[in-house]
Design a protein around this motif. Structure first.
Motif, mmCIF file in Angstrom:
data_model
loop_
_atom_site.group_PDB
_atom_site.id
_atom_site.type_symbol
_atom_site.label_atom_id
_atom_site.label_comp_id
_atom_site.label_asym_id
_atom_site.label_seq_id
_atom_site.Cartn_x
_atom_site.Cartn_y
_atom_site.Cartn_z
ATOM 1 N N THR A 140 -4.102 6.268 4.065
ATOM 2 C CA THR A 140 -4.657 5.177 3.258
ATOM 3 C C THR A 140 -5.928 4.633 3.886
ATOM 4 O OG1 THR A 140 -3.293 3.545 4.422
ATOM 5 C CG2 THR A 140 -2.374 4.516 2.403
ATOM 6 N N HIS A 157 -10.409 0.489 -9.042
ATOM 7 C CA HIS A 157 -9.410 1.199 -8.250
ATOM 8 C C HIS A 157 -9.322 2.663 -8.684
ATOM 9 C CE1 HIS A 157 -8.139 -3.043 -7.907
ATOM 10 N NE2 HIS A 157 -7.643 -2.693 -6.732
ATOM 11 N N ASN A 158 -8.989 3.522 -7.733
ATOM 12 C CA ASN A 158 -8.719 4.927 -8.006
ATOM 13 C C ASN A 158 -7.772 5.418 -6.919
ATOM 14 O OD1 ASN A 158 -9.482 7.126 -9.860
ATOM 15 N ND2 ASN A 158 -10.217 8.149 -8.012
ATOM 16 N N ILE A 159 -6.912 6.376 -7.229
ATOM 17 C CA ILE A 159 -5.966 6.859 -6.229
ATOM 18 C C ILE A 159 -6.712 7.436 -5.024
ATOM 19 C CG2 ILE A 159 -4.185 8.602 -5.758
ATOM 20 C CD1 ILE A 159 -3.242 8.199 -8.661
ATOM 21 N N ARG A 163 -4.456 5.993 -2.098
ATOM 22 C CA ARG A 163 -3.464 4.941 -2.286
ATOM 23 C C ARG A 163 -2.815 5.157 -3.647
ATOM 24 N NH1 ARG A 163 -6.549 -0.251 0.625
ATOM 25 N NH2 ARG A 163 -6.896 0.897 2.579
ATOM 26 N N ASP A 164 -1.526 5.407 -3.616
ATOM 27 C CA ASP A 164 -0.825 5.803 -4.825
ATOM 28 C C ASP A 164 -0.778 4.680 -5.852
ATOM 29 O OD1 ASP A 164 0.464 7.733 -6.283
ATOM 30 O OD2 ASP A 164 2.445 7.345 -5.454
ATOM 31 N N ASN A 165 -0.862 5.070 -7.125
ATOM 32 C CA ASN A 165 -0.678 4.159 -8.259
ATOM 33 C C ASN A 165 -1.749 3.067 -8.323
ATOM 34 O OD1 ASN A 165 0.784 3.509 -10.605
ATOM 35 N ND2 ASN A 165 1.888 1.885 -9.550
ATOM 36 N N GLU A 166 -2.942 3.331 -7.792
ATOM 37 C CA GLU A 166 -4.034 2.357 -7.886
ATOM 38 C C GLU A 166 -5.089 2.893 -8.850
ATOM 39 O OE1 GLU A 166 -5.620 0.572 -4.463
ATOM 40 O OE2 GLU A 166 -3.670 0.056 -3.612
ATOM 41 N N ILE A 167 -5.070 2.388 -10.066
ATOM 42 C CA ILE A 167 -5.986 2.831 -11.112
ATOM 43 C C ILE A 167 -6.562 1.609 -11.818
ATOM 44 C CG2 ILE A 167 -6.172 4.059 -13.316
ATOM 45 C CD1 ILE A 167 -5.892 5.932 -11.008
ATOM 46 N N SER A 199 -6.049 -14.004 -5.512
ATOM 47 C CA SER A 199 -6.644 -12.903 -6.275
ATOM 48 C C SER A 199 -7.101 -13.344 -7.659
ATOM 49 C CB SER A 199 -5.659 -11.738 -6.392
ATOM 50 O OG SER A 199 -4.509 -12.117 -7.127
ATOM 51 N N LEU A 241 0.867 -1.175 0.000
ATOM 52 C CA LEU A 241 0.000 0.000 0.000
ATOM 53 C C LEU A 241 0.902 1.224 0.000
ATOM 54 C CD1 LEU A 241 -2.921 -0.658 2.531
ATOM 55 C CD2 LEU A 241 -2.969 -0.731 0.040
ATOM 56 N N GLN A 242 0.887 1.971 -1.087
ATOM 57 C CA GLN A 242 1.790 3.105 -1.216
ATOM 58 C C GLN A 242 1.062 4.403 -0.872
ATOM 59 O OE1 GLN A 242 4.809 2.119 -1.442
ATOM 60 N NE2 GLN A 242 4.036 0.049 -1.811
#
Length: 351
Positions: free
Chosen positions: A89, A122-124, A114-118, A222, A69-70
């Motif tokens: 987060t 997902h969305n930042i 949450r960075d880089n989640e697209i 997953s 989790l970034q």
């Protein structure tokens, strides 16, 4: 519980994105109205149960140490000095400080980052509902989650309970807590899941067998398990591997295997919620956070400042359970939307 304002029965309309001006939202007005009613229903649910709504800061000097989790960093000036803060987060850390201080049921609806989640799911930046109940077991929390779903769906909801071990054996064919590392890798490769290559530099940095086992378990779960969950009934996956405990307690299952005291809710193959029987042990949490940072270092990721306030508060927590619910995803499954873009106005790429 009877819910007069049943949003799931309302029609959804959309227009072609190509016909819209560049400033236009991806969410229709009809969906915005459904979302507003959805939020109102949630607040009514907690008001009737005398759960206190709270608001905690989005910015913190500490960050989430979870390896995958970034956090989004923000450069601020505090008392004329530049500092790095982090957009949370989850509101978990701050809410536990309130829970330790007040010892009353609390909830919050807020944006999290949450960075880089697209992606489609997902969305930042997205919206989270999180609540904590003192003196609640995980079973109590599961019951209350079911009552919330009934309020939002507008009809009775039955949830199935499915052990992580059983789900894994049903859809993957091996026991996740006892299978060898070689077996996990072989099964993943047999299923065409080669996304985690142990010959890569990144994979060589995951240098403990436990880390590698959990990486293969996550990949298999997953891709081979999650898509099958929650299609007939909302499904609670319970008794996760201990390496996924995060801020939850651990215990032994009926077979004597160590497991994490947590559950996740899946509907239509989508993860919706994540609940913990909360660990009230500051020293144990410190050790977990330090282990996280060691793993982050091996992944060439920045080490995150540990929240000392949370560790102090954890020693004063009463026995309690907490849960985080992805509001956007839950609205998706209730309304039948196919992506987050339909239930939020401006995805990260258009914000």
């Amino acid at each position: 519980m009877t819910q007069a304002n049943n949003i799931s029965s309302q029609p959804i309309t959309s227009k072609s994105i190509s016909s819209k001006p560049s400033y236009a939202p991806t969410m229709t007005l009809a969906m915005a109205q459904q979302r507003a009613q959805f939020m109102s229903n949630i607040r009514q649910f907690f008001a009737k149960r005398q759960v206190l709504e709270v608001q905690t800061p989005l910015l913190s000097q500490a960050g989430n140490t979870d390896t995958f989790l970034q956090s989004v960093a923000a450069q601020v000036t505090y008392k004329d000095k530049p500092q790095t803060y982090y957009l949370h987060t989850s509101p978990e850390f701050a809410m536990k400080r309130l829970l330790a201080s007040w010892q009353v049921p609390i909830y919050q609806i807020c944006p999290v980052f949450r960075d880089n989640e697209i992606g489609v799911r997902h969305n930042i930046e997205f919206t989270m509902l999180e609540w904590y109940q003192p003196n609640y077991s995980l079973d109590d929390m599961a019951t209350e989650l079911g009552e919330l779903l009934e309020a939002l769906y507008g009809n009775a909801v039955v949830m199935s309970h499915y052990r992580y071990v059983d789900a894994f054996m049903d859809f993957v064919g091996i026991h996740p807590l006892t299978a060898s590392l070689a077996t996990l890798q072989a099964v993943a490769e047999d299923k065409g899941l080669t996304g985690f290559d142990f010959n890569s530099e990144l994979s060589r940095n995951v240098n403990t067998e436990e880390d590698r086992r959990q990486s293969w378990l996550d990949l298999l779960f997953s891709h081979a398990v999650e898509p099958n969950l929650g299609h007939d009934l909302p499904t609670l996956i319970i008794e996760y591997p201990p390496t996924t405990a995060a801020l939850a307690k651990t215990a032994l299952d009926k077979d004597g295997n160590k497991i994490a005291k947590r559950f996740e809710l899946y509907i239509n193959g989508i993860e919706i919620a994540n609940a913990y029987d909360e660990l009230a042990d500051g020293q144990a949490l410190r050790e977990r956070f330090e282990q996280d940072n060691q793993l982050r270092q091996r992944h060439n990721l920045p080490q995150m400042p540990i929240d000392e306030h949370l560790l102090a508060a954890s020693d004063d927590l009463v026995p309690s359970s907490g849960i985080a619910v992805g509001i956007d995803r839950l609205l998706m499954v209730i309304t039948g939307a196919s992506s987050l873009e339909e239930v939020i106005p401006f995805p990260s790429g258009l914000a």
